[in-house]
Enzyme design. Structure first.
Site, PDB file in Angstrom:
ATOM      1  N   GLY A 214       0.816  -1.207   0.000  1.00 13.80           N
ATOM      2  CA  GLY A 214       0.000   0.000   0.000  1.00 13.80           C
ATOM      3  C   GLY A 214       0.846   1.252   0.000  1.00 13.80           C
ATOM      4  O   GLY A 214       2.062   1.226  -0.245  1.00 13.80           O
ATOM      5  N   ALA A 217       2.716   0.934   3.824  1.00 15.01           N
ATOM      6  CA  ALA A 217       3.470  -0.265   4.190  1.00 15.01           C
ATOM      7  C   ALA A 217       3.138  -1.398   3.223  1.00 15.01           C
ATOM      8  O   ALA A 217       2.236  -1.281   2.380  1.00 15.01           O
ATOM      9  CB  ALA A 217       3.143  -0.680   5.622  1.00 15.01           C
ATOM     10  N   GLN A 218       3.887  -2.485   3.342  1.00 17.46           N
ATOM     11  CA  GLN A 218       3.601  -3.695   2.579  1.00 17.46           C
ATOM     12  C   GLN A 218       3.560  -4.880   3.534  1.00 17.46           C
ATOM     13  O   GLN A 218       4.148  -4.849   4.618  1.00 17.46           O
ATOM     14  CB  GLN A 218       4.618  -3.918   1.467  1.00 17.46           C
ATOM     15  CG  GLN A 218       6.041  -4.132   1.909  1.00 17.46           C
ATOM     16  CD  GLN A 218       6.995  -4.156   0.719  1.00 17.46           C
ATOM     17  OE1 GLN A 218       6.857  -3.370  -0.220  1.00 17.46           O
ATOM     18  NE2 GLN A 218       7.994  -5.034   0.760  1.00 17.46           N
ATOM     19  N   ASP A 363     -12.632   2.506   7.571  1.00 11.87           N
ATOM     20  CA  ASP A 363     -12.199   2.184   6.207  1.00 11.87           C
ATOM     21  C   ASP A 363     -12.815   0.856   5.780  1.00 11.87           C
ATOM     22  O   ASP A 363     -12.125  -0.057   5.313  1.00 11.87           O
ATOM     23  CB  ASP A 363     -10.666   2.115   6.146  1.00 11.87           C
ATOM     24  CG  ASP A 363     -10.144   2.163   4.715  1.00 11.87           C
ATOM     25  OD1 ASP A 363     -10.907   2.553   3.815  1.00 11.87           O
ATOM     26  OD2 ASP A 363      -8.963   1.817   4.503  1.00 11.87           O
TER      27      ASP A 363
END
Length: 543
Positions: A214, A217-218, A363
């Site tokens: 994203g 972060a990943q 979200d």
């Protein structure tokens, strides 16, 4: 216990008012007849209380209270993660230093070059043939601009109270797939936070390719202590880049607010709300805290699950790996028999977050919701990515309950007054006629749904109309209130795709009554809303 007592007192007051209305309808002769028996009853002396019964009642009460207290402490002690004491804020940045100012100048020039083609071609956004190409260019430019600008576009797409529905719809298509950082950087972060031995243990089982990447972060899939875990690592330079861009946005909007013609836009207020949400997503310890709190709130729910936070650091988060299928697969499968169950679970979970816990996942799009099944084959929802959370105050929740109360009772004028009362800043109407027009149009919106059956009302369409009206008359709502409204719109849309017959308001009735028993002025209001008025069989129902 205090909450139970307050609820009991509220219910008693509602019952008292209902009985008073019934008593006014009873013939006076029957009342006098019942009063005539009172003196004879009072002449009978009450029996003395048995001391053994009194002590037995006290012992049972103390025992139950001790059991609940110990049970609560035992449950809250598991995975108890405190809120970070030293969370990053924009005030921590020394913006007066020469180095930071030089970086701001260079970054500003870079952003100007990146956005210059869009600025030059801005008139194309109003040409029907070229409009689609210009918006596609905007999305690509936001992605090139970096994580801050990508998140800014995504945030703007969730704020129909500030931007038109067309703009929000286009910005909602902004992709969250970002370039991946190297595996070498991931190893360095793991060694710094966990130590060489523990880092090597995780790296030996971690897949080298991330499963998602994203803006911030990943995520990797690995194993730790015999269980599958998800490793979330913040991108390098993500914090410094975001802090620099936020400082530029803050400086730019403050300059705009000084221009009298543009001061009414209140861009600085909007940027402050975005900055707050962005800084929370930068510190992964905050996400671990929210995960632990969600798990405590839903510890008794077998149909809802959140990842278990194992360790949280500013740039690293280790949580349990949750398997499941994206809920979008079920949204596209209209004939699936479990769709109705999934819609009901999602609605009830959101109501609990909003009206009971005051701790809301902000979200909730289909990409963050998975569907899994337990050992018996019962479906359950798994909520992911709680980096963006709305923590409501009791006043925020009370405002939302009052809005629903106005909807149920068809009080359009009261609903308009609520919007004005709870606006972020006092609305500046051009004239008294504009204020009267706002109240009148809001009353028409409420009145249009008042004549419908409860199950036929689309809450998303109603709230979209309310947001459009508040935006037209520049009535700016509080950030938390607007987030709840947008979350309700999104969830109602997903729920109706799973089950076209589901009603957000009907599912919310138990939670509204629990949060405030006086939500409904009378039992007849519930009857008139749940059952169609045109059906003669329902007119004989007595509550």
């Amino acid at each position: 216990v205090v909450r139970m007592l307050r609820t009991g007192i509220r219910c008693a007051s509602v019952c008292k008012s209902s009985l008073s209305s019934v008593a006014r309808r009873v013939p006076r002769t029957r009342i006098n007849a019942s009063y005539s028996t009172i003196p004879t009853r009072l002449e009978t002396k009450p029996k003395p209380i048995d001391p053994r019964s009194l002590w037995f009642g006290v012992a049972v009460t103390v025992g139950c209270a001790s059991y609940l207290f110990l049970r609560r402490n035992k449950q809250s002690s598991t995975n108890e993660i405190p809120y970070p004491e030293h969370a990053k804020s924009l005030q921590d940045v020394n913006r007066s230093s020469f180095g930071f100012r030089l970086r701001m100048i260079v970054r500003t020039i870079t952003l100007f070059v990146v956005f210059l083609p869009l600025i030059i071609t801005f008139p194309f956004a109003f040409v029907p043939i070229l409009k689609s190409a210009w918006w596609q260019g905007l999305l690509m430019t936001l992605e090139v601009g970096g994580p801050c600008w990508m998140k800014l576009g995504q945030w703007a797409g969730t704020r129909p109270d500030l931007f038109s529905e067309a703009i929000c719809r286009r910005l909602s298509k902004l992709h969250n797939d970002c370039p991946e950082h190297s595996l070498h950087y991931t190893k360095r972060v793991l060694e710094e936070e966990l130590g060489p031995e523990r880092a090597q243990e995780i790296l030996s089982t971690m897949q080298p390719t991330p499963i998602a990447s994203g803006a911030i972060a990943q995520v990797y899939h690995a194993q730790s202590e015999g269980r599958d875990v998800a490793i979330k690592v913040r991108h390098p330079q993500a914090e410094s880049s975001v802090m620099l861009d936020l400082a530029i946005l803050d400086w730019f909007t403050k300059k705009i607010d000084r221009i009298p013609m543009l001061a009414s836009l209140s861009l600085n207020d909007a940027v402050e709300q975005f900055t707050s949400s962005m800084l929370e997503q930068l510190d992964l310890r905050i996400e671990a805290y929210h995960l632990a709190k969600f798990r405590r709130n839903f510890k008794d729910w077998t149909s809802v699950r959140f990842p278990d936070p194992i360790r949280g650091y500013p740039s690293l988060l280790i949580e349990s790996f949750e398997e499941g299928e994206p809920i979008s697969r079920y949204m596209n499968d209209e004939g699936n028999p479990i769709n109705k169950i999934l819609a009901s679970i999602g609605m009830n979970a959101y109501m609990k977050m909003m009206l009971i816990d005051h701790h809301v996942h902000a979200d909730l799009h289909p990409g963050n919701i998975l569907v899994s099944k337990d050992e018996k084959g019962n479906p359950k929802l798994v909520f992911l990515d709680v980096g963006l959370v709305t923590v409501m105050s009791p006043d925020d929740s009370d405002h939302f309950v009052q809005l629903f109360r106005a909807i149920v009772n068809g009080e359009g004028q009261h609903g308009a007054e609520l919007m004005i009362k709870y606006a972020r800043v006092p609305p500046q109407f051009d004239s008294d006629q504009d204020k009267e027009s706002f109240v009148t149009q809001m009353g028409a919106i409420f009145g249009a749904i008042r004549e419908k059956n409860l199950g036929d009302i689309s809450v998303s369409e109603f709230l979209k109309s309310v947001l459009h009206l508040t935006r037209t008359y520049r009535v700016k709502m509080e950030g938390n209130f607007a987030t709840l409204v947008v979350g309700t719109v999104v969830l109602d849309g997903m729920g109706r795709r799973l089950d076209p017959n589901i009603s957000f308001l009907k599912e919310s009735l138990p939670y509204l009554i629990r949060s405030d028993p006086s939500t409904f002025t009378s039992f007849s209001a519930i009857r008139n809303w749940i059952f169609p008025k045109s059906n003669p069989q329902t007119e004989a129902i007595k509550f």
